[in-house]
Design a protein around this motif. Structure first.
Motif, PDB file in Angstrom:
ATOM      1  N   MET A 218      -0.675  -1.409   0.213  1.00  0.00           N
ATOM      2  CA  MET A 218      -1.533  -2.153  -0.717  1.00  0.00           C
ATOM      3  C   MET A 218      -0.607  -2.760  -2.037  1.00  0.00           C
ATOM      4  SD  MET A 218      -5.293  -0.489  -0.536  1.00  0.00           S
ATOM      5  CE  MET A 218      -4.931   0.997  -1.456  1.00  0.00           C
ATOM      6  N   LYS A 219      -1.334  -3.720  -2.539  1.00  0.00           N
ATOM      7  CA  LYS A 219      -0.692  -4.411  -3.897  1.00  0.00           C
ATOM      8  C   LYS A 219      -1.539  -4.187  -4.834  1.00  0.00           C
ATOM      9  CE  LYS A 219      -0.098  -8.003  -1.749  1.00  0.00           C
ATOM     10  NZ  LYS A 219      -0.663  -7.658  -0.373  1.00  0.00           N
ATOM     11  N   ILE A 220      -1.156  -4.383  -6.170  1.00  0.00           N
ATOM     12  CA  ILE A 220      -1.970  -4.517  -7.339  1.00  0.00           C
ATOM     13  C   ILE A 220      -3.029  -5.493  -7.191  1.00  0.00           C
ATOM     14  CG2 ILE A 220      -2.014  -4.803  -9.865  1.00  0.00           C
ATOM     15  CD1 ILE A 220       0.754  -3.723 -10.039  1.00  0.00           C
TER      16      ILE A 220
ATOM     17  N   HIS B 183      -9.430  -9.047  -6.452  1.00  0.00           N
ATOM     18  CA  HIS B 183     -10.485  -8.617  -5.377  1.00  0.00           C
ATOM     19  C   HIS B 183     -11.474  -9.755  -5.813  1.00  0.00           C
ATOM     20  CE1 HIS B 183     -14.087  -7.068  -3.671  1.00  0.00           C
ATOM     21  NE2 HIS B 183     -13.446  -6.162  -3.037  1.00  0.00           N
ATOM     22  N   PRO B 184     -12.228 -10.544  -4.911  1.00  0.00           N
ATOM     23  CA  PRO B 184     -12.964 -11.652  -5.274  1.00  0.00           C
ATOM     24  C   PRO B 184     -14.174 -11.252  -6.141  1.00  0.00           C
ATOM     25  CG  PRO B 184     -12.381 -11.890  -2.924  1.00  0.00           C
ATOM     26  CD  PRO B 184     -11.931 -10.332  -3.478  1.00  0.00           C
ATOM     27  N   GLU B 185     -14.504 -10.173  -6.088  1.00  0.00           N
ATOM     28  CA  GLU B 185     -15.832  -9.667  -6.981  1.00  0.00           C
ATOM     29  C   GLU B 185     -15.153  -9.361  -8.525  1.00  0.00           C
ATOM     30  OE1 GLU B 185     -19.517  -6.568  -7.348  1.00  0.00           O
ATOM     31  OE2 GLU B 185     -18.399  -6.622  -5.461  1.00  0.00           O
TER      32      GLU B 185
ATOM     33  N   ILE C 229      -2.998   1.315 -11.417  1.00  0.00           N
ATOM     34  CA  ILE C 229      -3.328   0.855 -10.024  1.00  0.00           C
ATOM     35  C   ILE C 229      -2.258   1.124  -9.064  1.00  0.00           C
ATOM     36  CG2 ILE C 229      -4.129  -1.025  -8.657  1.00  0.00           C
ATOM     37  CD1 ILE C 229      -5.339  -2.027 -11.299  1.00  0.00           C
ATOM     38  N   ASP C 230      -0.835   0.523  -9.507  1.00  0.00           N
ATOM     39  CA  ASP C 230       0.298   0.696  -8.915  1.00  0.00           C
ATOM     40  C   ASP C 230       0.726   1.966  -8.331  1.00  0.00           C
ATOM     41  OD1 ASP C 230       2.566  -0.620  -7.660  1.00  0.00           O
ATOM     42  OD2 ASP C 230       3.680   0.007  -9.392  1.00  0.00           O
ATOM     43  N   ALA C 231       0.477   3.158  -9.362  1.00  0.00           N
ATOM     44  CA  ALA C 231       0.717   4.245  -9.050  1.00  0.00           C
ATOM     45  C   ALA C 231      -0.326   5.128  -8.050  1.00  0.00           C
ATOM     46  CB  ALA C 231       0.548   5.277 -10.300  1.00  0.00           C
ATOM     47  N   LEU C 232      -1.486   4.573  -8.047  1.00  0.00           N
ATOM     48  CA  LEU C 232      -2.400   5.411  -7.278  1.00  0.00           C
ATOM     49  C   LEU C 232      -2.741   4.760  -6.020  1.00  0.00           C
ATOM     50  CD1 LEU C 232      -5.425   5.663  -9.914  1.00  0.00           C
ATOM     51  CD2 LEU C 232      -4.275   7.448  -8.765  1.00  0.00           C
ATOM     52  N   VAL C 233      -2.567   3.278  -5.820  1.00  0.00           N
ATOM     53  CA  VAL C 233      -2.985   2.722  -4.426  1.00  0.00           C
ATOM     54  C   VAL C 233      -2.146   3.206  -3.282  1.00  0.00           C
ATOM     55  CG1 VAL C 233      -3.882   0.531  -5.561  1.00  0.00           C
ATOM     56  CG2 VAL C 233      -1.360   0.740  -4.820  1.00  0.00           C
ATOM     57  N   ASN C 234      -1.159   3.286  -3.496  1.00  0.00           N
ATOM     58  CA  ASN C 234      -0.330   3.844  -2.229  1.00  0.00           C
ATOM     59  C   ASN C 234       0.213   5.270  -1.975  1.00  0.00           C
ATOM     60  OD1 ASN C 234       0.026   1.308  -0.731  1.00  0.00           O
ATOM     61  ND2 ASN C 234       1.304   0.599  -2.429  1.00  0.00           N
TER      62      ASN C 234
ATOM     63  N   LYS D  77     -11.046   2.848  -1.656  1.00  0.00           N
ATOM     64  CA  LYS D  77     -10.515   2.740  -3.108  1.00  0.00           C
ATOM     65  C   LYS D  77     -10.872   1.777  -3.739  1.00  0.00           C
ATOM     66  CE  LYS D  77      -6.078   5.507  -1.869  1.00  0.00           C
ATOM     67  NZ  LYS D  77      -4.710   5.531  -1.900  1.00  0.00           N
ATOM     68  N   LYS D  78     -10.666   0.448  -2.888  1.00  0.00           N
ATOM     69  CA  LYS D  78     -10.980  -0.943  -3.460  1.00  0.00           C
ATOM     70  C   LYS D  78     -12.449  -0.842  -3.693  1.00  0.00           C
ATOM     71  CE  LYS D  78      -8.873  -3.132  -0.188  1.00  0.00           C
ATOM     72  NZ  LYS D  78      -8.380  -4.047   0.899  1.00  0.00           N
TER      73      LYS D  78
END
Length: 438
Positions: A28-30, A36-38, A127-132, A403-404
């Motif tokens: 995933m990316k930041i 994200h649309p919402e 976000i960058d640290a958590l997502v992956n 996560k999202k």
């Protein structure tokens, strides 16, 4: 309580199977979060409503960022929602002058403090640290521990369950937990190190200094005198029955506090009992001065222990909203609080020994925080709850979509709070309140 742990074990088992079957993981990316649309819709609406021009504090800088204190509740993997919450606040020009948290809240608080000075927006770095990060890596016990968890999940026959349980008795007896927590500690240590924070002194040099361009809002009869950033990580010292605030109380446990790895504070705060081994410290400072420090800082009057064990701070204070409380005054900046989920909205069913234990445990861990809010009703104006839906706080096998979704839920809650909070009204409430209870 018991149901939560049961679903946790199920999720671990399913994730274990998937991990064995495939080494392919989605990257995933930041922007999967920030674009994200919402989320983009939320930010667009807030800007159109000129929310960023509203007053949220009397402390601001020359770039018109407004400064607040933030307290974050513990809640396992639900902490992803906290990042969505802080991201939206930062996008609306808010900066976090002081930070506090327990367990998952302590993770986000430490990363916000450790990734730059108070004037910087840092949620995108988090976000960058958590997502992956594969959160199942935090389940770092040995094969016997993992086999025991799988036997519980599979509802194995009693003989097998007893046999697998017998194999982990040494882990529970010797280590007081199934997982040592080393993966988490190494992960957070690396993140902080990559941001030039390896010691408490580094953290103080980066986060502990007041920005040079701060000022008091025009027309407000206040000064910046005595205003300094503060970080408060809450954990529970079971050895002395002490609610501990790091780094303020570090001198009780280390001789050279400047050289301590601040990731240890969070490792202490997130140690879920029996699932993670407690963080153990020994060779504590001793002597007359140490005894005096224990009496003054912790109210402990016994002999200074040679070893202490820390577990999840949530067993004493899962939402330490009182930590920055200013008595008998109108604060220069507010103490915002964010909670994970909605609780106390229905009565507990207490009709067997298991849910009796769960009800007692939850009552005890929330007692202090609920009592403070009850005695200081103005804090209801400062606190926002994030609707976390059906997400399980112990689901370490959380999917990318989950996560999202949690991130978006945090963003929604932030927008709701920003729309309803009125700084001028809050100060009037504090002015009208004649007695401030600690």
């Amino acid at each position: 309580m018991i149901k939560k742990y049961e679903s946790f074990f199920v999720s671990l088992h399913l994730h274990s199977i998937n991990y064995k079957q495939s080494n392919l993981f989605t990257t995933m990316k930041i922007t999967d979060f920030t674009q994200h649309p919402e989320v983009t819709g939320i930010l667009k609406d807030l800007k159109n409503e000129k929310i960023h021009e509203h007053q949220f504090s009397d402390v601001l800088d020359t770039n018109n960022n407004q400064y607040v204190e933030l307290v974050q509740e513990g809640g396992g993997v639900l902490g992803v929602a906290l990042v969505g919450y802080t991201y939206v606040l930062e996008q609306m020009g808010l900066r976090f002058f002081s930070l506090a948290g327990t367990s998952a809240g302590s993770i986000n608080a430490m990363m916000l403090a450790g990734m730059g000075d108070t004037s910087q927006a840092k949620s995108e770095k988090i976000i960058d640290a958590l997502v992956n990060k594969n959160l199942y890596d935090f389940v770092d016990g040995n094969k016997d521990s993992k086999d025991f968890i799988e036997a519980l999940v599979e509802k194995a026959r009693r003989i097998k369950l007893i046999w697998k349980g017998w194999q982990v008795i040494d882990e529970i007896y010797d280590d007081l937990g199934l997982n040592p927590g080393n993966d988490f500690l190494n992960w957070l240590t690396t993140i902080l190190s990559n941001n030039n924070v390896r010691t408490v002194k580094d953290l103080q040099n980066q986060f502990g200094k007041r920005p040079d361009n701060l000022k008091i809002r025009a027309g407000v009869d206040k000064t910046l005198d005595g205003l300094e950033p503060r970080l408060a990580i809450i954990t529970a010292d079971l050895t002395t029955e002490t609610k501990v605030e790091f780094p303020r109380m570090s001198s009780l446990y280390w001789r050279n506090t400047d050289s301590v790895n601040p990731a240890l504070f969070v490792r202490a705060s997130m140690s879920i009992p029996y699932f993670f081994s407690p963080l153990t410290l020994n060779n504590l400072p001793s002597g007359d001065q140490a005894k005096t420090d224990w009496e003054n800082l912790a109210g402990f009057i016994g002999n200074v222990p040679s070893e202490v064990k820390f577990v999840d701070g949530g067993i004493m204070s899962n939402f330490p909203i009182d930590v920055f409380h200013k008595k008998n005054s109108i604060p220069r900046l507010p103490t915002f609080g964010v909670r994970l989920g909605i609780d106390r909205n229905k009565a507990n069913t207490v009709d067997n020994p298991l849910n009796l234990f769960g009800a007692m445990f939850n009552s005890l861990r929330h007692l202090h925080d609920y009592d403070f809010i009850l005695r200081n009703p103005d804090y209801k104006l400062l606190i926002q709850k994030i609707d976390i839906g059906e997400h399980d706080w112990l689901n370490f096998a959380i999917s990318d979509d989950a996560k999202k979704d949690l991130f978006v839920r945090g963003a929604r809650a932030a927008a709701e709070f920003l729309r309803k909070f009125d700084w001028i009204q809050y100060k009037q409430v504090r002015e009208q309140t004649k007695v401030y209870v600690a």
